[in-house]
Design an enzyme around this catalytic site. Structure first.
Site, PDB file in Angstrom:
ATOM      1  N   HIS A 381    -118.725 -22.487 -33.248  1.00 45.54           N
ATOM      2  CA  HIS A 381    -118.057 -22.116 -31.994  1.00 45.54           C
ATOM      3  C   HIS A 381    -118.808 -21.014 -31.253  1.00 45.54           C
ATOM      4  CE1 HIS A 381    -116.322 -18.265 -33.481  1.00 45.54           C
ATOM      5  NE2 HIS A 381    -116.239 -18.893 -34.641  1.00 45.54           N
ATOM      6  N   CYS A 400    -116.592 -19.266 -40.228  1.00 44.87           N
ATOM      7  CA  CYS A 400    -117.127 -20.230 -39.274  1.00 44.87           C
ATOM      8  C   CYS A 400    -118.475 -19.746 -38.739  1.00 44.87           C
ATOM      9  CB  CYS A 400    -116.146 -20.451 -38.127  1.00 44.87           C
ATOM     10  SG  CYS A 400    -114.653 -21.344 -38.613  1.00 44.87           S
TER      11      CYS A 400
END
Length: 481
Positions: A381, A400
């Site tokens: 992301h 992440c």
């Protein structure tokens, strides 16, 4: 082993007239080794020799339990009957003696003992059948064990990564007893199986070439061997087009037609404790792979429960206005949107409330997130914290992978100029409307851990062992190298 006498030494039939008596296995051994003593071969006596050698070699076997199970089964061993006189043992030794091409010490595969027993059998100096039984049993057991060990190591790696690391999430298979039985059955073509077991990964072959040159320092050689082991875990080769995140390098590479198309810095998971812990104390990015097949422009962040319990609740309990200031909302146990000012934040039930952060300039996922199906809520992301990409240590996320240039990655994934331009416009625009973009064709993504890798010129690159994985792997592999 109860039925070994009946099956292991079944007669080898020749094309003879119906009046001719088929030769026994003892006759075949007698003719092959040019010694008459084998004509009195007794399978029951050989059974005793097998059991004795299993005890003698127990501590040296790759998996003694498997060898004992095979010996005691109805099918029993097949090596002497099907490989000794057909060149199978010689083919096996040829591969085993070159195990150092993979950085593995050939002596682990009993090469000296097998060769010595073979030489004695071929020397015609065997004094009596008891000595013959011992030598044949040694070849039988050690060759079978070495075959299983060698193939398992090349196809799956020397050690099991799932026993080393709590966050190794790549599917990994290893040999089981049924698979061992199948490998060693009477149809075994030794040369064919061993050739097929050789790793096909293109990077593995490049590291093999470096190893063969022999001009590596001791430290560099060890690091190369660790990388080769990790590539054995992977097994198959990389595809023509894929996204490669090397966690220690803290970079993302876009590969197309086998060559580097683009690269960028990334931020990966932080860690404060032993990186192989399984109790969720850490945030290190797991080793895993998948297919990137969709993305969300102006995403909603469904805040993980681990972050809620460890971090978010403390801030909200101190100040219920914290949620509004961060563009966050909360849902109760019934899934209803609730007012944070009307909640008893000291109640235990709030630990199971659901929290979301709506799209906006301060959304922790930035303006776009890239999804690949996995049960661990891991994805790539954007981020509003752009300054982190300039730091030398970019292990700062909750697991992440934050990407430096999301529009470049989006363009690579959609492979469509019109769609790429639309995504770039939405990211730069003032609208906070969320939109899902599904790729026509998913692209493989690999979140990998290599502290030693090769650049485009096949030159060695080394990166910090940010999670401490190398030392644990080095210790596990020590006795095999």
């Amino acid at each position: 082993m109860r039925y070994l006498a009946l099956i292991l030494f079944s007669s080898i039939l020749f094309l003879t007239s119906c009046q001719s008596k088929a030769p026994t296995y003892g006759d075949v051994l007698s003719a092959s080794f040019d010694q008459k003593l084998y004509q009195d071969f007794d399978s029951a006596a050989y059974f005793v020799a097998i059991q004795k050698e299993l005890k003698n070699e127990n501590a040296n076997l790759f998996n003694p339990k498997w060898m004992i199970e095979i010996a005691d089964s109805a099918k029993g061993f097949n090596w002497i009957q099907h490989q000794l006189l057909t060149g199978g043992t010689d083919s096996l030794l040829n591969y085993l003696n070159r195990a150092d091409e993979h950085g593995i010490n050939p002596s682990f595969f009993h090469t000296a003992k097998i060769q010595q027993a073979l030489d004695q059998l071929k020397s015609k100096q065997v004094a009596d059948l008891n000595e013959a039984y011992t030598l044949l049993a040694k070849v039988e057991i050690l060759s079978s064990d070495a075959m299983v060990a060698y193939v398992n190591m090349l196809e799956n790696g020397i050690v099991n990564p799932k026993r080393l690391y709590g966050r190794y999430f790549v599917a990994h298979s290893r040999y089981t007893l049924p698979k061992v039985r199948k490998l060693l059955d009477s149809t075994l073509n030794v040369s064919e199986v061993l050739q097929h077991a050789q790793p096909k990964n293109s990077f593995y072959k490049k590291f093999q070439q470096l190893l063969a040159k022999g001009n590596l320092t001791k430290d560099d050689r060890t690091k190369v061997l660790l990388t080769m082991e990790r590539l054995r875990w992977m097994g198959k080769d990389f595809p023509e087009k894929y996204v490669f995140v090397n966690i220690p390098e803290m970079k993302l590479q876009m590969i197309d037609e086998g060559t580097l198309f683009n690269s960028m810095n990334v931020c990966v998971g932080e860690t404060e404790n032993k990186a192989y812990t399984t109790n969720s104390e850490n945030h290190e990015t797991p080793i895993m792979s998948g297919i990137l097949d969709r993305m969300q422009v102006n995403p909603v962040w469904n805040i993980p429960q681990s972050i809620v319990k460890k971090e978010l609740l403390a801030s909200v309990r101190a100040n219920p206005g914290y949620l509004e200031s961060r563009n966050m909302v909360v849902y109760n146990l019934k899934g209803q949107l609730v007012n944070p000012y009307n909640i008893n934040w000291q109640a235990d039930s709030v630990k199971n409330f659901k929290f979301k952060q709506n799209p906006g300039y301060d959304n922790s996922l930035g303006n776009i997130k890239f999804i690949f199906a996995n049960p661990y809520a891991i994805y790539l992301h954007d981020t509003p914290a752009k300054g982190k990409f300039k730091a030398s240590n970019r292990a700062v996320s909750h697991g992440c992978v934050r990407v430096e240039n999301p529009t470049d990655l989006a363009s690579f994934l959609v492979n469509n100029e019109k769609e790429a331009a639309k995504i770039a416009s939405e990211i730069k625009g003032s609208s906070n409307d969320s939109r899902w973009v599904k790729m026509k064709e998913g692209i493989p993504v690999y979140l990998s851990y290599y502290t030693t890798w090769l650049n485009e010129n096949k030159e060695i690159q080394q990166f910090p062992d940010i999670y401490g994985y190398d030392q644990r792997l080095k210790l596990a592999m020590k006795k095999y190298l």
